[in-house]
Design a protein around this motif. Structure first.
Motif, PDB file in Angstrom:
ATOM      1  N   LYS A 119       0.701  -1.188  -0.063  1.00 35.33           N
ATOM      2  CA  LYS A 119       0.097  -0.475   0.360  1.00 35.33           C
ATOM      3  C   LYS A 119       0.838   1.684  -0.021  1.00 35.33           C
ATOM      4  O   LYS A 119       1.153   2.334  -0.849  1.00 35.33           O
ATOM      5  N   ASP A 170       2.643   2.365  -3.664  1.00 35.24           N
ATOM      6  CA  ASP A 170       1.528   2.218  -4.329  1.00 35.24           C
ATOM      7  C   ASP A 170       2.040   3.496  -5.478  1.00 35.24           C
ATOM      8  O   ASP A 170       2.390   4.440  -5.254  1.00 35.24           O
ATOM      9  N   ASP A 222      -2.038   9.576  -4.288  1.00 38.28           N
ATOM     10  CA  ASP A 222      -3.578   9.499  -3.592  1.00 38.28           C
ATOM     11  C   ASP A 222      -3.373   8.117  -2.120  1.00 38.28           C
ATOM     12  O   ASP A 222      -4.574   8.764  -1.520  1.00 38.28           O
ATOM     13  N   ARG A 223      -3.131   7.261  -3.282  1.00 33.92           N
ATOM     14  CA  ARG A 223      -3.944   6.193  -2.896  1.00 33.92           C
ATOM     15  C   ARG A 223      -2.640   5.880  -1.684  1.00 33.92           C
ATOM     16  O   ARG A 223      -3.331   4.707  -0.889  1.00 33.92           O
ATOM     17  N   ARG A 224      -2.053   5.794  -1.629  1.00 28.50           N
ATOM     18  CA  ARG A 224      -1.248   5.460   0.051  1.00 28.50           C
ATOM     19  C   ARG A 224      -2.088   5.766   1.535  1.00 28.50           C
ATOM     20  O   ARG A 224      -2.301   6.781   1.303  1.00 28.50           O
TER      21      ARG A 224
END
Length: 275
Positions: free
Chosen positions: A232, A235, A239-241
């Protein structure tokens, strides 16, 4: 009790050295966290600058994983998680608990010092940047260490706390695998640790990525949790972390054992060794 100190010296013959000295004093001169190396003071005399830190005598994570400290024994899974979890907590503090935020910008195993209790302590703030309230990012010249630097930072020069999150993910994978982030002596598909690990997990071969030198391997659940957090964090879309606070909570998630059971089953910090 004798006070042990260590120092970092700067010879100010060019602008970058003076800048790094000032940044390091400004970034951590006022912060206190058990997983940050404490800056005790500094000295300025002519063109010389000195930072004085608490003394950490047990090497750094790079030495334990790849270098001279390896002869002392192999870090256990529990020690690796303890060290990296401590660094996650330090970063969560720098990103979320103080103002302005401190972006370290050079998270890597050689900057993780280890004390006698195998606590990880984040050091070397010479490349750090301060992110003021209301700012989502800053634009700066790309600095850091190849293999740990977030892709969007490399491509755009835009820096924020998610850049540190990416570097932490690489650090956690390094601790799990015992591999360097980039190693050109390995086969082509294994040169870049992050990409190799994604392939292994995608092929359902996750258990094969654990450092083979460890005698006691982690449980499937513990390994799955560490890899999930790390993947994670790395990534490619910033913004997805997760935030570092979220990463801490995920790493601390219960695995079904009671605290008493975990305490009784806790092994030593190192396996084997010649000492």
């Amino acid at each position: 009790m004798e006070l042990m100190l260590q120092s970092k010296n700067f010879l100010i013959t060019w602008g970058q050295a003076e800048k790094e000295f000032r940044v390091e004093v400004e970034a951590i001169g006022h912060v206190r966290h058990k997983n940050l190396v404490r800056l005790l003071g500094y000295c300025v005399e002519g063109s010389h600058r000195m930072l004085v830190y608490e003394y950490i005598s047990n090497g750094n994570l790079e030495q334990w994983l790849h270098g001279a400290m390896r002869q002392q024994g192999v870090l256990t899974w529990e020690a690796r998680i303890k060290i990296t979890l401590g660094i996650a907590k330090a970063l969560a503090y720098l990103h979320e608990d103080i103002e302005p935020k401190v972006i370290h910008r050079d998270i890597k195993s050689s900057n993780i010092l280890i004390d006698e209790e195998f606590n990880g302590k984040l050091s070397d703030f010479g490349l750090s940047k301060l992110l003021g309230e209301g700012k989502s990012h800053i634009t700066t010249r790309v600095m850091g260490t190849f293999g740990y630097v977030a892709p969007e930072y490399v491509n755009t020069g835009l820096l924020n706390e998610k850049s540190d999150v990416y570097s932490f993910g690489v650090l956690l994978l390094e601790a799990v695998t015992g591999r360097d982030p980039v190693n050109y002596s390995r086969p082509a598909n294994e040169v870049h640790m992050v990409e190799w690990l994604k392939q292994m997990v995608g092929s359902r071969r996750a258990e094969e990525v654990v450092d083979s030198e460890m005698e006691a391997k982690p449980t499937k659940q513990a390994l799955k949790r560490a890899l999930l957090v790390a993947l994670k964090c790395v990534d490619p879309v910033a913004d997805r972390r997760p935030t570092m606070g979220q990463a801490v909570r995920m790493l601390e998630a219960e695995d079904g054992l009671s605290r008493e059971e975990r305490r009784k089953s806790r092994p030593a910090h190192v396996d084997g060794g010649d000492t």
